[in-house]
Motif scaffolding. Structure first.
Motif, mmCIF file in Angstrom:
data_model
loop_
_atom_site.group_PDB
_atom_site.id
_atom_site.type_symbol
_atom_site.label_atom_id
_atom_site.label_comp_id
_atom_site.label_asym_id
_atom_site.label_seq_id
_atom_site.Cartn_x
_atom_site.Cartn_y
_atom_site.Cartn_z
ATOM 1 N N MET A 111 102.535 52.328 78.595
ATOM 2 C CA MET A 111 101.950 51.124 78.011
ATOM 3 C C MET A 111 100.449 51.319 77.846
ATOM 4 O O MET A 111 99.804 51.986 78.647
ATOM 5 C CB MET A 111 102.211 49.916 78.922
ATOM 6 N N ARG A 112 99.910 50.708 76.811
ATOM 7 C CA ARG A 112 98.468 50.790 76.594
ATOM 8 C C ARG A 112 97.925 49.454 76.110
ATOM 9 O O ARG A 112 98.640 48.675 75.471
ATOM 10 C CB ARG A 112 98.124 51.902 75.604
ATOM 11 N N ILE A 113 96.660 49.212 76.418
ATOM 12 C CA ILE A 113 95.977 47.990 76.008
ATOM 13 C C ILE A 113 94.644 48.380 75.389
ATOM 14 O O ILE A 113 93.914 49.212 75.938
ATOM 15 C CB ILE A 113 95.738 47.048 77.208
ATOM 16 N N ILE A 114 94.337 47.788 74.248
ATOM 17 C CA ILE A 114 93.024 47.984 73.641
ATOM 18 C C ILE A 114 92.096 46.916 74.201
ATOM 19 O O ILE A 114 92.399 45.722 74.157
ATOM 20 C CB ILE A 114 93.102 47.899 72.108
ATOM 21 N N VAL A 115 90.966 47.359 74.743
ATOM 22 C CA VAL A 115 90.049 46.466 75.455
ATOM 23 C C VAL A 115 88.688 46.457 74.770
ATOM 24 O O VAL A 115 88.171 47.510 74.380
ATOM 25 C CB VAL A 115 89.889 46.921 76.927
ATOM 26 N N ASP A 116 88.125 45.276 74.638
ATOM 27 C CA ASP A 116 86.804 45.159 74.025
ATOM 28 C C ASP A 116 85.752 45.871 74.876
ATOM 29 O O ASP A 116 85.785 45.811 76.111
ATOM 30 C CB ASP A 116 86.434 43.680 73.873
ATOM 31 N N ARG A 131 97.396 52.527 80.162
ATOM 32 C CA ARG A 131 96.367 53.299 79.472
ATOM 33 C C ARG A 131 95.404 52.326 78.798
ATOM 34 O O ARG A 131 95.823 51.476 78.006
ATOM 35 C CB ARG A 131 96.998 54.219 78.433
ATOM 36 N N VAL A 132 94.118 52.448 79.108
ATOM 37 C CA VAL A 132 93.095 51.543 78.575
ATOM 38 C C VAL A 132 92.283 52.258 77.501
ATOM 39 O O VAL A 132 91.745 53.340 77.736
ATOM 40 C CB VAL A 132 92.161 51.047 79.696
ATOM 41 N N LEU A 133 92.207 51.650 76.317
ATOM 42 C CA LEU A 133 91.436 52.202 75.208
ATOM 43 C C LEU A 133 90.330 51.212 74.850
ATOM 44 O O LEU A 133 90.615 50.074 74.467
ATOM 45 C CB LEU A 133 92.332 52.439 73.990
ATOM 46 N N PHE A 134 89.080 51.627 74.988
ATOM 47 C CA PHE A 134 87.968 50.735 74.683
ATOM 48 C C PHE A 134 87.591 50.825 73.205
ATOM 49 O O PHE A 134 87.448 51.909 72.650
ATOM 50 C CB PHE A 134 86.741 51.092 75.524
ATOM 51 N N LYS A 135 87.432 49.653 72.584
ATOM 52 C CA LYS A 135 86.960 49.569 71.207
ATOM 53 C C LYS A 135 86.132 48.302 71.056
ATOM 54 O O LYS A 135 86.284 47.364 71.829
ATOM 55 C CB LYS A 135 88.127 49.543 70.212
#
Length: 213
Positions: free
Chosen positions: A1-6, A24-28
């Motif tokens: 699982m992944r989450i896009i994080v501000d 899984r954390v993806l910063f954008k």
């Protein structure tokens, strides 16, 4: 699982707690929401104090509108001691629950409460598991809807001023007629706008005159 994080959430411990849970954390840099869980679900996270302040300024209602226009499952997490934060509202519980009722009735925003950053991460884990594992939805970033009219663009600009929500932005534009006249107005002239007041009038002028660093 992944989450896009501000990117602005880097200062909290929520992303690190999510990683500890195996997410899984993806910063954008996001224009809508703080946590994107799927093509349908985005989450706005606010501390209890920030939520109360955003109710007073009207900012939360604009954020909720943009969230609802971009995602079919707009979600809000209020984190921290709500009781202390509510005590700072002029109408107390009535304002607090009135705001929550409006967010639900007007924008279908689902609201959850969390006592800590760790608990927020646990809640996000449960939500993303439902979206990506059980329902198997893909994750999609939806940008803020395009502002079509000049009026919408003007309101958007004025709402970006500190402490100015949708209602005050509309009142300022109606009184002064243009953004240029708002920026050139004196603190006293600004303070005559209903709901703005002398203190905020001076704060706006200081903001307009502040040197870019």
């Amino acid at each position: 699982m992944r989450i896009i994080v501000d990117e602005r959430e880097r200062g909290s411990r929520v992303p690190s707690h999510l990683r500890a849970l195996g997410v899984r954390v993806l910063f954008k840099r996001l224009t809508v929401g703080d946590y994107i869980l799927s093509s349908d679900c985005a989450v706005e996270r606010k501390t209890a104090r920030d939520f109360v302040n955003s109710v007073s300024s009207g900012r939360i209602f604009d954020q909720a509108r943009r969230l609802a226009e971009s995602y079919s499952r707009p979600t809000l997490i209020i984190e921290g001691d709500v009781r202390i934060a509510i005590s700072t509202l002029r109408a107390g519980l009535r304002s607090f629950y009135g705001a929550l009722a409006f967010l639900w009735m007007a924008y279908s925003v689902a609201t959850f409460f969390s006592s800590s950053e760790r608990e927020t991460a646990e809640l996000l884990y449960a939500l993303v598991k439902h979206e990506q594992v059980e329902v198997k939805k893909r994750i999609v970033i939806r940008e803020k809807p395009k502002l079509e009219t000049l009026r919408e663009r003007q309101l958007f600009v004025v709402q970006s001023f500190p402490g100015i929500g949708p209602k005050l932005a509309d009142r300022l534009l109606r009184r002064f007629g243009s953004i240029k006249r708002i920026v050139n107005a004196s603190p006293i002239e600004l303070s005559l706008v209903e709901g703005l007041g002398r203190k905020k009038g001076f704060e706006l002028v200081r903001f307009f005159e502040a040197k870019y660093d």
